[in-house]
Write an enzyme that holds these catalytic residues in place. Sequence first.
Site, PDB file in Angstrom:
ATOM      1  N   HIS A 190      44.121  20.155 -53.425  1.00 39.18           N
ATOM      2  CA  HIS A 190      43.206  20.181 -52.286  1.00 39.18           C
ATOM      3  C   HIS A 190      42.395  21.490 -52.227  1.00 39.18           C
ATOM      4  O   HIS A 190      42.499  22.322 -53.117  1.00 39.18           O
ATOM      5  CB  HIS A 190      43.983  19.931 -50.992  1.00 39.18           C
TER       6      HIS A 190
ATOM      7  N   GLU B 132      41.503  15.526 -46.547  1.00 39.73           N
ATOM      8  CA  GLU B 132      40.683  15.578 -47.766  1.00 39.73           C
ATOM      9  C   GLU B 132      39.439  16.440 -47.595  1.00 39.73           C
ATOM     10  O   GLU B 132      38.642  16.519 -48.522  1.00 39.73           O
ATOM     11  CB  GLU B 132      40.227  14.151 -48.145  1.00 39.73           C
TER      12      GLU B 132
ATOM     13  N   THR C 287      63.026  31.290 -45.587  1.00 38.74           N
ATOM     14  CA  THR C 287      62.728  30.212 -44.640  1.00 38.74           C
ATOM     15  C   THR C 287      61.663  30.696 -43.656  1.00 38.74           C
ATOM     16  O   THR C 287      61.354  31.888 -43.587  1.00 38.74           O
ATOM     17  CB  THR C 287      63.995  29.773 -43.884  1.00 38.74           C
TER      18      THR C 287
ATOM     19  N   HIS D 268      63.513  19.845 -35.729  1.00 36.79           N
ATOM     20  CA  HIS D 268      64.689  19.188 -35.139  1.00 36.79           C
ATOM     21  C   HIS D 268      64.508  18.705 -33.698  1.00 36.79           C
ATOM     22  O   HIS D 268      65.471  18.241 -33.096  1.00 36.79           O
ATOM     23  CB  HIS D 268      65.910  20.122 -35.180  1.00 36.79           C
TER      24      HIS D 268
HETATM   25  C1  LIG Z   1      43.443  11.332 -46.077  1.00 39.26           C
HETATM   26  C2  LIG Z   1      44.800  11.895 -46.437  1.00 39.26           C
HETATM   27  N1  LIG Z   1      45.749  11.963 -45.477  1.00 39.26           N
HETATM   28  C3  LIG Z   1      46.951  12.463 -45.744  1.00 39.26           C
HETATM   29  C4  LIG Z   1      47.290  12.924 -47.003  1.00 39.26           C
HETATM   30  C5  LIG Z   1      48.659  13.443 -47.255  1.00 39.26           C
HETATM   31  O1  LIG Z   1      48.691  14.795 -47.597  1.00 39.26           O
HETATM   32  P1  LIG Z   1      49.936  15.380 -48.420  1.00 39.26           P
HETATM   33  O2  LIG Z   1      49.755  14.972 -49.825  1.00 39.26           O
HETATM   34  O3  LIG Z   1      49.849  16.853 -48.224  1.00 39.26           O
HETATM   35  O4  LIG Z   1      51.158  14.801 -47.825  1.00 39.26           O
HETATM   36  C6  LIG Z   1      46.348  12.867 -48.031  1.00 39.26           C
HETATM   37  C7  LIG Z   1      46.691  13.346 -49.370  1.00 39.26           C
HETATM   38  O5  LIG Z   1      45.899  13.535 -50.233  1.00 39.26           O
HETATM   39  C8  LIG Z   1      45.072  12.326 -47.739  1.00 39.26           C
HETATM   40  O6  LIG Z   1      44.156  12.203 -48.707  1.00 39.26           O
END
Ligand SMILES: Cc1ncc(COP(=O)(O)O)c(C=O)c1O
Length: 401
Positions: free
Chosen positions: A187, A161, A28, A214
């Site tokens: 990513h 992104e 953890t 929490h």
């Molecule tokens: C613009 C954007 N915000 C948030 C997210 C969410 O990321 P995660 O998939 O890590 O939850 C993504 C996922 O690709 C995204 O493209």
Amino acid sequence: MFYDLASSTWGDEELQALQRVIASGQLTIGSHVRQFEEDFARKFGVKHALMVSSGSAANLVGVAALFHKRERPLQRGDEVIVPPISWATTYYPLQQYGLRLRFVDVELETLNMDVSQLERALTPRTRMVMAVSILGNPCALDVVRAFCDRHGLYLFEDNCESMGASLNGKPCGTFGDINTFSTFFSHHISTMEGGVLATDDTELYHLARSMRAHGWTRDLPPDTTIYERRDDDFFEAYRFILPGYNARPLEIEGAVGIEQLKKLDRFVEIRRQNAALFRSLFEGDERFIIQREHGRSSWFAFTLVLNPAVAVDRRAVMDALKQAGIGYRIITGGCFLRHDVIKYFDYDTAGEIVHAHVAHDRGFFVGNHPTDLTLQIQRLREVLDRAAVARGTHAFVQTSE
Ligand SMILES: Cc1ncc(COP(=O)(O)O)c(C=O)c1O
């Protein structure tokens, strides 16, 4: 699949990091997550970085933290200016916290918010702008920042992104009061699942840090201003001050993140080399509108919008890609206004939304990876050249090569 949307970026370093954590027995959250956060903050030049379980969790914890700022907290009913193209979990925390969305169209060429429309989107209720850089391409974050400063608004930068991108030498994901990143598999760096919230605002950082775990006080330093510590360890051990979540990452995610972060610059360089080839093959072809780079893109993927002025059948193009083993998807989930879930939102639009619908109906992306994709991109070009046949009166015009 001949040309997939994403591929693993891990090497021996990541596998060894996993093994070390497993052998240590501390699975953890612990010193590896902490180390990753410190490395991340240093790399991007921000005061604080907080690792969480996903980019979506970073958005949720970030919005939640803004509701608990001592001065000028967000409040239910406040308005947020948003682009219509982004991922669903860019918007969900806004809905969940009772905010009202005001959509501003994107530019068709960059696929980012058309910042020339910001002033007209402003109302007396506007409190925040959600800026998103689509698929590695920097949004006009300098303009958005100046707009927010001029009007006393928060800037929330969802940079999930576009890690590794920059605008005027400043990294994307550092323009906002709160900035978020995703380290999900596909990513720019991958910790399997994972995300990061970055901020220079120490109060927001402490609020988010408490809300990650929490809503308790345990992880907060003694000099924090968000609560007053009492002199009784028994009650302090489980002391809850905020309606938070459990959005903590695992220790293996932190350990892998440390290794991946060291490779980020190289990954982005290779992505940019692939992009140079992609652009040389598609720029000037009237059938396709490809993403125009603004600033320095980290090229998450390659987008193509079938030019509405040229009568190309989208279905035929998709079928040809499928047959050729080339993966594709709608651009970042398409236009959010087109999804069923929009019925749960309180929203309106500032001006007409046109380009986001075109991108939704006629756009798609193919993958970019931090490996040489010369063969894949050349094949993509051949397949699209054959499949994207202009019908009707519009002749295909090739102006490059
Ligand atoms: C613009 C954007 N915000 C948030 C997210 C969410 O990321 P995660 O998939 O890590 O939850 C993504 C996922 O690709 C995204 O493209």
